[in-house]
Design an enzyme around this catalytic site. Sequence first.
Site, PDB file in Angstrom:
ATOM      1  N   ASN A 150       6.523  -6.283   0.184  1.00 42.07           N
ATOM      2  CA  ASN A 150       7.539  -7.009   0.964  1.00 42.07           C
ATOM      3  C   ASN A 150       8.964  -6.517   0.723  1.00 42.07           C
ATOM      4  O   ASN A 150       9.772  -6.481   1.641  1.00 42.07           O
ATOM      5  CB  ASN A 150       7.414  -8.526   0.754  1.00 42.07           C
ATOM      6  CG  ASN A 150       7.651  -8.942  -0.675  1.00 42.07           C
ATOM      7  OD1 ASN A 150       7.273  -8.234  -1.606  1.00 42.07           O
ATOM      8  ND2 ASN A 150       8.270 -10.072  -0.858  1.00 42.07           N
ATOM      9  N   GLY A 226       2.810  -9.651  -6.937  1.00 42.39           N
ATOM     10  CA  GLY A 226       1.943  -9.639  -5.755  1.00 42.39           C
ATOM     11  C   GLY A 226       1.333 -11.003  -5.545  1.00 42.39           C
ATOM     12  O   GLY A 226       1.888 -12.015  -5.996  1.00 42.39           O
ATOM     13  N   THR A 228      -1.259 -14.290  -5.677  1.00 43.32           N
ATOM     14  CA  THR A 228      -1.830 -15.044  -6.795  1.00 43.32           C
ATOM     15  C   THR A 228      -3.295 -14.667  -7.033  1.00 43.32           C
ATOM     16  O   THR A 228      -3.735 -14.582  -8.189  1.00 43.32           O
ATOM     17  CB  THR A 228      -1.664 -16.558  -6.523  1.00 43.32           C
ATOM     18  OG1 THR A 228      -0.257 -16.822  -6.469  1.00 43.32           O
ATOM     19  CG2 THR A 228      -2.277 -17.401  -7.620  1.00 43.32           C
ATOM     20  N   ALA A 229      -4.048 -14.401  -5.965  1.00 39.28           N
ATOM     21  CA  ALA A 229      -5.461 -14.036  -6.155  1.00 39.28           C
ATOM     22  C   ALA A 229      -5.558 -12.726  -6.936  1.00 39.28           C
ATOM     23  O   ALA A 229      -6.350 -12.596  -7.879  1.00 39.28           O
ATOM     24  CB  ALA A 229      -6.153 -13.904  -4.803  1.00 39.28           C
ATOM     25  N   THR A 230      -4.713 -11.748  -6.579  1.00 41.10           N
ATOM     26  CA  THR A 230      -4.726 -10.469  -7.304  1.00 41.10           C
ATOM     27  C   THR A 230      -4.270 -10.682  -8.743  1.00 41.10           C
ATOM     28  O   THR A 230      -4.845 -10.104  -9.678  1.00 41.10           O
ATOM     29  CB  THR A 230      -3.780  -9.447  -6.630  1.00 41.10           C
ATOM     30  OG1 THR A 230      -4.006  -9.473  -5.229  1.00 41.10           O
ATOM     31  CG2 THR A 230      -4.005  -8.047  -7.147  1.00 41.10           C
ATOM     32  N   GLU A 248       4.120 -11.978 -11.532  1.00 42.70           N
ATOM     33  CA  GLU A 248       5.013 -12.638 -10.557  1.00 42.70           C
ATOM     34  C   GLU A 248       4.204 -12.785  -9.283  1.00 42.70           C
ATOM     35  O   GLU A 248       3.823 -11.786  -8.674  1.00 42.70           O
ATOM     36  CB  GLU A 248       6.251 -11.771 -10.289  1.00 42.70           C
ATOM     37  CG  GLU A 248       7.106 -11.479 -11.502  1.00 42.70           C
ATOM     38  CD  GLU A 248       7.863 -12.695 -12.003  1.00 42.70           C
ATOM     39  OE1 GLU A 248       7.914 -13.713 -11.283  1.00 42.70           O
ATOM     40  OE2 GLU A 248       8.390 -12.627 -13.124  1.00 42.70           O
ATOM     41  N   CYS A 282       9.047 -13.704  -1.312  1.00 42.50           N
ATOM     42  CA  CYS A 282       8.354 -14.716  -2.120  1.00 42.50           C
ATOM     43  C   CYS A 282       9.212 -15.963  -2.283  1.00 42.50           C
ATOM     44  O   CYS A 282       8.695 -17.038  -2.541  1.00 42.50           O
ATOM     45  CB  CYS A 282       7.985 -14.122  -3.472  1.00 42.50           C
ATOM     46  SG  CYS A 282       9.417 -13.434  -4.310  1.00 42.50           S
ATOM     47  N   GLU A 462      11.195 -12.257 -15.431  1.00 42.54           N
ATOM     48  CA  GLU A 462      11.906 -10.980 -15.353  1.00 42.54           C
ATOM     49  C   GLU A 462      13.404 -11.296 -15.401  1.00 42.54           C
ATOM     50  O   GLU A 462      13.818 -12.444 -15.468  1.00 42.54           O
ATOM     51  CB  GLU A 462      11.522 -10.250 -14.063  1.00 42.54           C
ATOM     52  CG  GLU A 462      10.045  -9.883 -14.026  1.00 42.54           C
ATOM     53  CD  GLU A 462       9.667  -9.040 -12.816  1.00 42.54           C
ATOM     54  OE1 GLU A 462       9.936  -9.470 -11.683  1.00 42.54           O
ATOM     55  OE2 GLU A 462       9.103  -7.947 -13.017  1.00 42.54           O
TER      56      GLU A 462
HETATM   57  P1  NAD Z   1      -1.213  -7.976  -3.369  1.00 44.41           P
HETATM   58  O1  NAD Z   1      -1.584  -8.843  -4.521  1.00 44.41           O
HETATM   59  O2  NAD Z   1      -2.209  -7.770  -2.299  1.00 44.41           O
HETATM   60  O3  NAD Z   1      -0.824  -6.509  -3.867  1.00 44.41           O
HETATM   61  C1  NAD Z   1       0.194  -6.287  -4.818  1.00 44.41           C
HETATM   62  C2  NAD Z   1      -0.076  -4.981  -5.521  1.00 44.41           C
HETATM   63  O4  NAD Z   1      -1.255  -5.102  -6.299  1.00 44.41           O
HETATM   64  C3  NAD Z   1      -0.307  -3.796  -4.584  1.00 44.41           C
HETATM   65  O5  NAD Z   1       0.293  -2.639  -5.144  1.00 44.41           O
HETATM   66  C4  NAD Z   1      -1.813  -3.673  -4.581  1.00 44.41           C
HETATM   67  O6  NAD Z   1      -2.280  -2.385  -4.273  1.00 44.41           O
HETATM   68  C5  NAD Z   1      -2.141  -4.033  -6.015  1.00 44.41           C
HETATM   69  N1  NAD Z   1      -3.511  -4.502  -6.238  1.00 44.41           N
HETATM   70  C6  NAD Z   1      -4.343  -5.114  -5.367  1.00 44.41           C
HETATM   71  N2  NAD Z   1      -5.524  -5.393  -5.964  1.00 44.41           N
HETATM   72  C7  NAD Z   1      -5.426  -4.958  -7.236  1.00 44.41           C
HETATM   73  C8  NAD Z   1      -6.306  -4.959  -8.358  1.00 44.41           C
HETATM   74  N3  NAD Z   1      -7.533  -5.492  -8.290  1.00 44.41           N
HETATM   75  N4  NAD Z   1      -5.871  -4.430  -9.522  1.00 44.41           N
HETATM   76  C9  NAD Z   1      -4.637  -3.920  -9.615  1.00 44.41           C
HETATM   77  N5  NAD Z   1      -3.762  -3.865  -8.590  1.00 44.41           N
HETATM   78  C10 NAD Z   1      -4.153  -4.383  -7.415  1.00 44.41           C
HETATM   79  O7  NAD Z   1       0.140  -8.578  -2.830  1.00 44.41           O
HETATM   80  P2  NAD Z   1       0.932  -8.110  -1.540  1.00 44.41           P
HETATM   81  O8  NAD Z   1       0.175  -8.597  -0.353  1.00 44.41           O
HETATM   82  O9  NAD Z   1       1.289  -6.679  -1.672  1.00 44.41           O
HETATM   83  O10 NAD Z   1       2.289  -8.942  -1.708  1.00 44.41           O
HETATM   84  C11 NAD Z   1       2.496 -10.217  -1.190  1.00 44.41           C
HETATM   85  C12 NAD Z   1       2.410 -11.240  -2.297  1.00 44.41           C
HETATM   86  O11 NAD Z   1       3.347 -10.932  -3.319  1.00 44.41           O
HETATM   87  C13 NAD Z   1       2.773 -12.633  -1.841  1.00 44.41           C
HETATM   88  O12 NAD Z   1       1.856 -13.538  -2.388  1.00 44.41           O
HETATM   89  C14 NAD Z   1       4.153 -12.857  -2.435  1.00 44.41           C
HETATM   90  O13 NAD Z   1       4.487 -14.202  -2.672  1.00 44.41           O
HETATM   91  C15 NAD Z   1       4.042 -12.106  -3.703  1.00 44.41           C
HETATM   92  N6  NAD Z   1       5.354 -11.763  -4.225  1.00 44.41           N
HETATM   93  C16 NAD Z   1       5.796 -12.398  -5.346  1.00 44.41           C
HETATM   94  C17 NAD Z   1       7.053 -12.123  -5.861  1.00 44.41           C
HETATM   95  C18 NAD Z   1       7.562 -12.791  -7.102  1.00 44.41           C
HETATM   96  O14 NAD Z   1       8.559 -12.336  -7.644  1.00 44.41           O
HETATM   97  N7  NAD Z   1       6.926 -13.850  -7.576  1.00 44.41           N
HETATM   98  C19 NAD Z   1       7.853 -11.176  -5.222  1.00 44.41           C
HETATM   99  C20 NAD Z   1       7.380 -10.557  -4.074  1.00 44.41           C
HETATM  100  C21 NAD Z   1       6.117 -10.854  -3.584  1.00 44.41           C
END
Ligand code: NAD
Length: 484
Positions: A150, A226, A228-230, A248, A282, A462
Site C-alpha cells: 500500500n 502486512g 493480520t492473517a499473514t 504491524e 492501514c 516502530e
Molecule cells: P500481505 O500480508 O498479503 O503481504 C505483506 C507481505 O508479506 C508481502 O510482501 C507478501 O509477499 C508477504 N507474505 C505473504 N505471505 C507470506 C508468508 N507466508 N511468509 C512471509 N511473507 C509473506 O499484506 P498486503 O496485502 O501486502 O498489505 C495489506 C495489509 O497490510 C493490510 O491488512 C494493512 O492493514 C496492512 N498494513 C499494516 C500497516 C501497519 O503499520 N500496521 C501498514 C500498512 C499496511
Amino acid sequence: MERILNYVGGELVEASAGGWLDNVEPATGRVYSRLPDSDESDVDCAVAAAGSAFAGWSGLPAVERARFMFDVAQRIEDGLEDFARAESIDTGKPIQLARTVEIPRAVANLRFFAGAIQHTASETHVTDNQALNYTLRRPRGVAGLISPWNLPLYLLTWKVAPAIATGNTAVAKPSELTPMTAYLLSQACRDAGLPAGVLNIVHGSGVRAGAPLTTHPDVPTLSFTGGTATGGLIAEATAKQFKKTALEMGGKNPTIVFADADMDTAVPTAVRASFSNQGQICLCGSRVFVERPAYDAFVERFVELTSELVQGDPLDDATQQGAVVSKAHYDKVMGYIDLAREEGGTILTGGAAAENLPQRCRDGYFIQPTVVTGLPADCRVNQEEIFGPVVTVMPFDDEDEVVGWANGTDYGLSSSVWTENVSRAHRVADRIASGTVWVNCWLLRDLRVPFGGMKHSGVGREGGDEALRFYTEPKNVCLRMEAK
Ligand code: NAD
C-alpha cells in the site's frame, strides 16, 4: 518489457531459477514489467551476503553508516519525480500523493535514522555505590524485512533505515504486487556505493520468497508489515526459532466525532481519513461514529465532499482517487460493498466501479468512494478490514456507547477523536484501545513517536527509540565499585 532485478551482495541479479512474475499496472490492468520469482535459494544467497557484510558494516563508526544513508536519501530526493511516477504506476495511487507524501517520507525515514544513530544515549544505573550498570546495545545481525503494497517505498524504508543505521545488515522482501520502487532503491544504494550485502532485496511471492526468510536460521530479527492473517503465519513460523519479531498488521480504525467538534475541519479530515490512497492506508478511518445531534448535517456534508473527489488516471496531477492495487483486491472490496447491501446498509454515494475514466484506464481497477449508513457496529462490514474506498457512518448517543463500539473489533491500530472538550479528549484517548489516538487531526506523524497496533493489529512498535531498540540487543554490564 522492463525486468526488475534482485539486489544481492551489491549486484542486480535475476532469480537463480530464472523464473519471472508479471507486474500489473492497476490503472490499466496490463502487465508492464516483470519481477524475479525468487525462491529459497535466492533468500539463502541474500542472507549469506548480508551475513558476510555484517562485521564490516557494524564495525563502521555511526557517522560513516549515516553518511551512506544520507547519500541514498539524497539520490531519492533528486529522483523524486521518477520515484513518484514509478510508485503511482505500480500501485494505482495518485501521483500527487506519491510526490508530496510517500517519496518525501521515504527520504525522511533514511535521514531521520541516519541522524538518530548519531544522537543516541544508553542507560546507566548506579546501584547503591556498589556497582555501575551500563547497557550495551549491539546490532543483532541479519534483519529480515517484509513489507506490503500500500505504501511500498515509505514502509520499506521505515524498516531498512533503523535496521542498517544500528549496524545490522538486511534482507528485504517487498510486496510482489509493487516491487518497482524497491528496485529503484537498490539502484540508488548501488550508486551511493553502499557496501555490498548491507541491504539485499529479494523479490517474489510471499510463499516462495517471504516464508523462507521468516524461517531462515541466520535471520534472528524479523520485521513484518502486512495483513493480520499473514502475520499469524509468520508468528507461528518464527516462534520455534525464538526470533525477535515485530508485526504491524491490519486495522478497522474508528473516527469519533462529538457534536461539539469543529466541523469545518472534522468533516474534510474524516473524508481524507476515509479515502486517502483509495482507503488503502492501514491508518484510514473506516468506521465513522457521529454524535446524534450532529449526525444528519455531518452525513450530508461528508457525502457531498466524497462525491466531489476527483477520480481518474493516477498519473494526472488533478486526480485524488486512483485505482486499487489489483484485480483480486478489487473483487474483494466490491464483495464487501455487496455484503454491506446484504447486511441492510444504505449506499449514499459510490457503491460501483468508477465511470467516465479516460480510455487508458478503462480496464483498470477503479472503485467509486463509497459511503454506507444504516449498519450496526457488530456486522461483518464493521468488523472486518476492507482496506478499500468504503466507509460506514453511524450515529451514537453517548461516550460509553461509542467507546464500546470503537473498541469492539479484534483490531486496535489507530483512531481519531473530534471534540472541543479537552477533558473529554483526554478521557476518550485514554479509553480507546489503539496504538495511536489522534485528537482533532489525522495522520499527523512525528517519526520519534511509538508507532504500532494493539490486539490483532500488531506486536511491537516502530518509530524513534522503539525502532532503535528493536534492532539492537541490550546487554547489561555490571561493574562492582570498590567500597572504601
Ligand atoms: P500481505 O500480508 O498479503 O503481504 C505483506 C507481505 O508479506 C508481502 O510482501 C507478501 O509477499 C508477504 N507474505 C505473504 N505471505 C507470506 C508468508 N507466508 N511468509 C512471509 N511473507 C509473506 O499484506 P498486503 O496485502 O501486502 O498489505 C495489506 C495489509 O497490510 C493490510 O491488512 C494493512 O492493514 C496492512 N498494513 C499494516 C500497516 C501497519 O503499520 N500496521 C501498514 C500498512 C499496511
